[in-house]
Write a protein that holds these residues in place. Structure first.
Motif, PDB file in Angstrom:
ATOM      1  N   TYR A   1       8.386   1.178  -5.898  1.00 29.66           N
ATOM      2  CA  TYR A   1       8.958   2.228  -5.065  1.00 29.66           C
ATOM      3  C   TYR A   1      10.178   1.702  -4.316  1.00 29.66           C
ATOM      4  O   TYR A   1      10.373   0.500  -4.179  1.00 29.66           O
ATOM      5  CB  TYR A   1       7.933   2.747  -4.047  1.00 29.66           C
TER       6      TYR A   1
ATOM      7  N   ASN B   1       2.865   4.417  -1.153  1.00 30.93           N
ATOM      8  CA  ASN B   1       2.920   5.296  -2.323  1.00 30.93           C
ATOM      9  C   ASN B   1       3.466   6.645  -1.894  1.00 30.93           C
ATOM     10  O   ASN B   1       3.637   6.911  -0.706  1.00 30.93           O
ATOM     11  CB  ASN B   1       1.547   5.421  -3.003  1.00 30.93           C
ATOM     12  N   THR B   2       3.734   7.509  -2.838  1.00 35.75           N
ATOM     13  CA  THR B   2       4.379   8.789  -2.553  1.00 35.75           C
ATOM     14  C   THR B   2       3.433   9.805  -1.915  1.00 35.75           C
ATOM     15  O   THR B   2       3.884  10.843  -1.449  1.00 35.75           O
ATOM     16  CB  THR B   2       4.966   9.389  -3.840  1.00 35.75           C
ATOM     17  N   LYS B   3       2.136   9.531  -1.864  1.00 35.89           N
ATOM     18  CA  LYS B   3       1.170  10.470  -1.289  1.00 35.89           C
ATOM     19  C   LYS B   3       1.036  10.331   0.226  1.00 35.89           C
ATOM     20  O   LYS B   3       0.437  11.185   0.865  1.00 35.89           O
ATOM     21  CB  LYS B   3      -0.196  10.278  -1.943  1.00 35.89           C
ATOM     22  N   ILE B   4       1.584   9.286   0.803  1.00 29.20           N
ATOM     23  CA  ILE B   4       1.525   9.083   2.253  1.00 29.20           C
ATOM     24  C   ILE B   4       2.514  10.034   2.918  1.00 29.20           C
ATOM     25  O   ILE B   4       3.702  10.009   2.620  1.00 29.20           O
ATOM     26  CB  ILE B   4       1.828   7.618   2.609  1.00 29.20           C
ATOM     27  N   GLN B   5       2.009  10.861   3.841  1.00 24.22           N
ATOM     28  CA  GLN B   5       2.863  11.893   4.434  1.00 24.22           C
ATOM     29  C   GLN B   5       3.756  11.366   5.558  1.00 24.22           C
ATOM     30  O   GLN B   5       4.920  11.718   5.643  1.00 24.22           O
ATOM     31  CB  GLN B   5       2.014  13.043   4.945  1.00 24.22           C
TER      32      GLN B   5
ATOM     33  N   GLU C   1       0.805  -1.222   0.000  1.00 25.78           N
ATOM     34  CA  GLU C   1       0.000   0.000   0.000  1.00 25.78           C
ATOM     35  C   GLU C   1       0.840   1.274   0.000  1.00 25.78           C
ATOM     36  O   GLU C   1       0.286   2.371  -0.015  1.00 25.78           O
ATOM     37  CB  GLU C   1      -0.923   0.010   1.219  1.00 25.78           C
TER      38      GLU C   1
ATOM     39  N   ARG D   1      10.300   6.808  -2.858  1.00 25.49           N
ATOM     40  CA  ARG D   1      10.643   7.273  -4.201  1.00 25.49           C
ATOM     41  C   ARG D   1      10.295   6.209  -5.233  1.00 25.49           C
ATOM     42  O   ARG D   1      10.394   5.017  -4.964  1.00 25.49           O
ATOM     43  CB  ARG D   1      12.139   7.568  -4.295  1.00 25.49           C
ATOM     44  N   ARG D   2       9.941   6.663  -6.410  1.00 22.96           N
ATOM     45  CA  ARG D   2       9.666   5.748  -7.520  1.00 22.96           C
ATOM     46  C   ARG D   2      10.990   5.230  -8.072  1.00 22.96           C
ATOM     47  O   ARG D   2      11.973   5.949  -8.129  1.00 22.96           O
ATOM     48  CB  ARG D   2       8.891   6.468  -8.609  1.00 22.96           C
TER      49      ARG D   2
ATOM     50  N   GLU E   1      11.497   8.608   3.220  1.00 18.89           N
ATOM     51  CA  GLU E   1      11.054   9.060   1.898  1.00 18.89           C
ATOM     52  C   GLU E   1      10.714   7.855   1.029  1.00 18.89           C
ATOM     53  O   GLU E   1      11.426   6.851   1.045  1.00 18.89           O
ATOM     54  CB  GLU E   1      12.163   9.851   1.207  1.00 18.89           C
TER      55      GLU E   1
END
Length: 133
Positions: free
Chosen positions: A92, A11-15, A9, A79-80, A77
């Protein structure tokens, strides 16, 4: 208690991500002038991801990350992956920074990821006359 996010689950949108993973493999790499500790991390569902920690960052003295340890990791962090080759199928990768927190946790039973083979134990030559190894 922290609610862990499954590696599938991420992804880069998780803060503020938090994961509970096992260090499956750990190795040292050098990319240019950077020395990195690269880790293959796996969660209890069998998903693996690669994480890297720069040698310039220091961990607290009481923390030593070894293969087979289960750790809780916060503040990192995501990253893709853009490289042509990678160690996992995950799209990722994790980059640890100064704000990353590591804490050892109890092992999670029933994890489903496979361990990497130890190729030093494979015999060379014709071990069996019908099969060439």
């Amino acid at each position: 208690m922290v609610n862990f996010i499954s590696l599938s689950e991420l992804n880069t949108k998780i803060q503020f991500p938090a994961i509970g993973v096992k260090i499956v493999r750990k190795r040292s790499t050098k990319i240019g002038r950077d020395h990195l500790s690269t880790m293959l991390l796996g969660d209890s569902k069998g998903v693996t991801i690669e994480g890297s920690l720069s040698y310039s960052l220091s961990l607290p003295n009481e923390i030593e990350l070894k293969e087979g340890d289960w750790v809780e990791i916060l503040n990192f962090e995501i990253r893709r992956v853009f490289q042509l080759h990678r160690t996992t199928k995950h799209k990722y990768t994790i980059k640890f920074n100064e704000a990353s927190l590591f804490r050892k946790i109890e092992p999670v039973n029933g994890s489903k990821f496979l361990c990497c083979a130890n190729f030093r134990r494979i015999n060379r030559g014709l071990y069996h006359p019908m099969y060439c190894i």
